[in-house]
Design a protein around this motif. Structure first.
Motif, PDB file in Angstrom:
ATOM      1  N   LEU A   1      -2.798 -24.537  11.061  1.00 39.59           N
ATOM      2  CA  LEU A   1      -3.388 -23.191  11.075  1.00 39.59           C
ATOM      3  C   LEU A   1      -2.372 -22.153  11.543  1.00 39.59           C
ATOM      4  N   ASP A   2      -1.181 -22.166  10.931  1.00 37.72           N
ATOM      5  CA  ASP A   2      -0.149 -21.202  11.293  1.00 37.72           C
ATOM      6  C   ASP A   2       0.541 -20.695  10.038  1.00 37.72           C
ATOM      7  N   ILE A   3       1.116 -19.486  10.137  1.00 33.95           N
ATOM      8  CA  ILE A   3       1.804 -18.875   9.005  1.00 33.95           C
ATOM      9  C   ILE A   3       2.738 -17.786   9.537  1.00 33.95           C
ATOM     10  N   ASP A   4       3.753 -17.449   8.735  1.00 35.83           N
ATOM     11  CA  ASP A   4       4.684 -16.380   9.095  1.00 35.83           C
ATOM     12  C   ASP A   4       4.201 -15.063   8.483  1.00 35.83           C
ATOM     13  N   VAL A   5       4.287 -13.982   9.267  1.00 28.33           N
ATOM     14  CA  VAL A   5       3.815 -12.663   8.838  1.00 28.33           C
ATOM     15  C   VAL A   5       4.948 -11.656   8.980  1.00 28.33           C
ATOM     16  N   LYS A   6       5.063 -10.779   7.983  1.00 30.05           N
ATOM     17  CA  LYS A   6       6.096  -9.740   8.040  1.00 30.05           C
ATOM     18  C   LYS A   6       5.575  -8.465   7.398  1.00 30.05           C
ATOM     19  N   ILE A   7       5.794  -7.330   8.074  1.00 28.45           N
ATOM     20  CA  ILE A   7       5.426  -6.007   7.555  1.00 28.45           C
ATOM     21  C   ILE A   7       6.695  -5.164   7.480  1.00 28.45           C
ATOM     22  N   THR A   8       6.963  -4.597   6.313  1.00 28.32           N
ATOM     23  CA  THR A   8       8.166  -3.783   6.122  1.00 28.32           C
ATOM     24  C   THR A   8       7.782  -2.396   5.635  1.00 28.32           C
ATOM     25  N   GLY A   9       8.617  -1.415   5.975  1.00 30.49           N
ATOM     26  CA  GLY A   9       8.396  -0.041   5.576  1.00 30.49           C
ATOM     27  C   GLY A   9       9.038   0.280   4.239  1.00 30.49           C
ATOM     28  N   PRO A  10       8.914   1.534   3.796  1.00 31.53           N
ATOM     29  CA  PRO A  10       9.478   1.929   2.500  1.00 31.53           C
ATOM     30  C   PRO A  10      10.995   1.762   2.421  1.00 31.53           C
ATOM     31  N   ASP A  11      11.686   1.899   3.561  1.00 31.91           N
ATOM     32  CA  ASP A  11      13.143   1.785   3.570  1.00 31.91           C
ATOM     33  C   ASP A  11      13.619   0.363   3.854  1.00 31.91           C
ATOM     34  N   GLY A  12      12.696  -0.591   3.893  1.00 32.18           N
ATOM     35  CA  GLY A  12      13.061  -1.978   4.150  1.00 32.18           C
ATOM     36  C   GLY A  12      13.092  -2.361   5.612  1.00 32.18           C
TER      37      GLY A  12
ATOM     38  N   SER B   1       6.344   8.604   4.241  1.00 35.10           N
ATOM     39  CA  SER B   1       5.511   8.309   3.077  1.00 35.10           C
ATOM     40  C   SER B   1       6.217   7.287   2.187  1.00 35.10           C
ATOM     41  N   GLY B   2       5.425   6.413   1.587  1.00 33.90           N
ATOM     42  CA  GLY B   2       6.017   5.426   0.699  1.00 33.90           C
ATOM     43  C   GLY B   2       5.205   4.148   0.651  1.00 33.90           C
ATOM     44  N   ARG B   3       5.844   3.095   0.160  1.00 32.10           N
ATOM     45  CA  ARG B   3       5.194   1.805  -0.029  1.00 32.10           C
ATOM     46  C   ARG B   3       5.445   0.898   1.176  1.00 32.10           C
ATOM     47  N   TYR B   4       4.361   0.469   1.815  1.00 34.77           N
ATOM     48  CA  TYR B   4       4.432  -0.461   2.942  1.00 34.77           C
ATOM     49  C   TYR B   4       3.987  -1.845   2.459  1.00 34.77           C
ATOM     50  N   THR B   5       4.799  -2.846   2.761  1.00 37.37           N
ATOM     51  CA  THR B   5       4.580  -4.199   2.259  1.00 37.37           C
ATOM     52  C   THR B   5       4.292  -5.145   3.408  1.00 37.37           C
ATOM     53  N   TYR B   6       3.311  -6.017   3.210  1.00 34.05           N
ATOM     54  CA  TYR B   6       3.016  -7.055   4.197  1.00 34.05           C
ATOM     55  C   TYR B   6       2.952  -8.396   3.471  1.00 34.05           C
ATOM     56  N   CYS B   7       3.615  -9.397   4.058  1.00 37.50           N
ATOM     57  CA  CYS B   7       3.785 -10.694   3.410  1.00 37.50           C
ATOM     58  C   CYS B   7       3.321 -11.812   4.327  1.00 37.50           C
ATOM     59  N   PHE B   8       2.748 -12.854   3.709  1.00 37.13           N
ATOM     60  CA  PHE B   8       2.367 -14.083   4.390  1.00 37.13           C
ATOM     61  C   PHE B   8       3.215 -15.211   3.790  1.00 37.13           C
ATOM     62  N   SER B   9       4.025 -15.849   4.623  1.00 41.64           N
ATOM     63  CA  SER B   9       4.957 -16.868   4.151  1.00 41.64           C
ATOM     64  C   SER B   9       4.559 -18.238   4.681  1.00 41.64           C
ATOM     65  N   ASN B  10       4.519 -19.207   3.761  1.00 45.78           N
ATOM     66  CA  ASN B  10       4.227 -20.598   4.116  1.00 45.78           C
ATOM     67  C   ASN B  10       5.411 -21.489   3.748  1.00 45.78           C
TER      68      ASN B  10
ATOM     69  N   GLU C   1       0.851  -1.183   0.000  1.00 48.99           N
ATOM     70  CA  GLU C   1       0.000   0.000   0.000  1.00 48.99           C
ATOM     71  C   GLU C   1       0.889   1.236   0.000  1.00 48.99           C
ATOM     72  N   ASN C   2       0.564   2.199  -0.849  1.00 49.73           N
ATOM     73  CA  ASN C   2       1.255   3.487  -0.847  1.00 49.73           C
ATOM     74  C   ASN C   2       0.547   4.407   0.139  1.00 49.73           C
ATOM     75  N   VAL C   3       1.257   4.811   1.173  1.00 48.39           N
ATOM     76  CA  VAL C   3       0.651   5.530   2.289  1.00 48.39           C
ATOM     77  C   VAL C   3       1.422   6.813   2.560  1.00 48.39           C
ATOM     78  N   GLU C   4       0.674   7.853   2.957  1.00 47.25           N
ATOM     79  CA  GLU C   4       1.289   9.111   3.356  1.00 47.25           C
ATOM     80  C   GLU C   4       1.796   9.014   4.799  1.00 47.25           C
ATOM     81  N   ALA C   5       2.732   9.869   5.146  1.00 50.54           N
ATOM     82  CA  ALA C   5       3.297   9.876   6.489  1.00 50.54           C
ATOM     83  C   ALA C   5       2.230  10.204   7.535  1.00 50.54           C
ATOM     84  N   ASN C   6       2.375   9.604   8.716  1.00 52.41           N
ATOM     85  CA  ASN C   6       1.490   9.816   9.872  1.00 52.41           C
ATOM     86  C   ASN C   6       0.089   9.252   9.651  1.00 52.41           C
TER      87      ASN C   6
END
Length: 213
Positions: A65-76, A97-106, A45-50
């Motif tokens: 019923l389990d999975i790995d979750v990770k959320i990273t910011g625009p700078d990694g 501001s920037g692109r925030y990424t969220y991943c589900f890993s199996n 998602e591209n999100v503005e600051a604050n």
């Protein structure tokens, strides 16, 4: 005069309702995905600051019923990391501001895919100051109260959806367990029936041999 007053009150009520609906029906993405074994699914998602954001997820089917979750910011930068989680809720404010990424890993699974139901919400971007008029609007108490009410309604709505998902998952688990118990009972009854028929046949053959002798 009474008609004008009624029209004014009606327009004011419609304005209040429109603001509440605008707050409740904000950017909220609800998805159901299947993550295959040794795979990872990422979204951004591209999100503005604050800007406030929130991720809610629940594993509906697959394995333990389990999975790995990770959320990273625009700078990694890793903002959140969870391993072998069945469900969770994580909220934060965008630092930049920037692109925030969220991943589900199996990737930990060898052959079982996982069905993930999740909801990623992005709140309203903060308003920039644009003269005295905008400042006056931002400090309007009625509008602030309406926004607060709308945010509360949205939270209640999300909690209800979260509980509905958990109810469906638990009902599915109960139905699966009940079906396995029924199948096991049928198997036990079949084994007992076969053993009983075998014993009857053996005793019958035994007495027939005794008669011949």
């Amino acid at each position: 005069m009474e008609i004008l007053k009624t029209m004014h009150n009606l327009s004011k009520s419609l304005w209040v309702i429109s603001i509440i609906l605008a707050v409740v029906i904000s950017t909220a993405n609800c998805y159901t995905i299947t993550v295959d074994a040794h795979a990872e699914e990422c979204f951004f998602e591209n999100v503005e600051a604050n800007t406030k954001m929130g991720l809610t997820f629940e594993i509906a089917e697959g394995g333990f019923l389990d999975i790995d979750v990770k959320i990273t910011g625009p700078d990694g930068t890793v903002l959140h990391r969870g391993e072998r989680e069945s469900s969770g809720m994580f909220t934060f404010s965008a630092a930049t501001s920037g692109r925030y990424t969220y991943c589900f890993s199996n990737q930990m699974s060898t052959m079982t895919p996982k069905v993930v139901m999740f909801n990623f919400e992005v709140g309203e971007a903060p308003h920039k100051d644009d003269g005295d008029k905008d400042k006056e609007v931002d400090h309007n108490k009625l509008e602030d109260m309406i926004k607060e009410l709308g945010a509360t309604l949205k939270t209640v709505k999300n909690e209800q959806e979260y509980m509905q998902v958990r109810d469906r998952i638990h009902r599915s688990i109960n139905e699966s367990t009940n079906s396995r118990v029924v199948m096991w009972s049928i198997f036990e009854a079949s084994v007992l029936l076969v053993m009983t028929l075998g014993q009857v046949y053996y005793l019958k053959r035994f007495f027939e041999v005794q008669r011949v002798v």
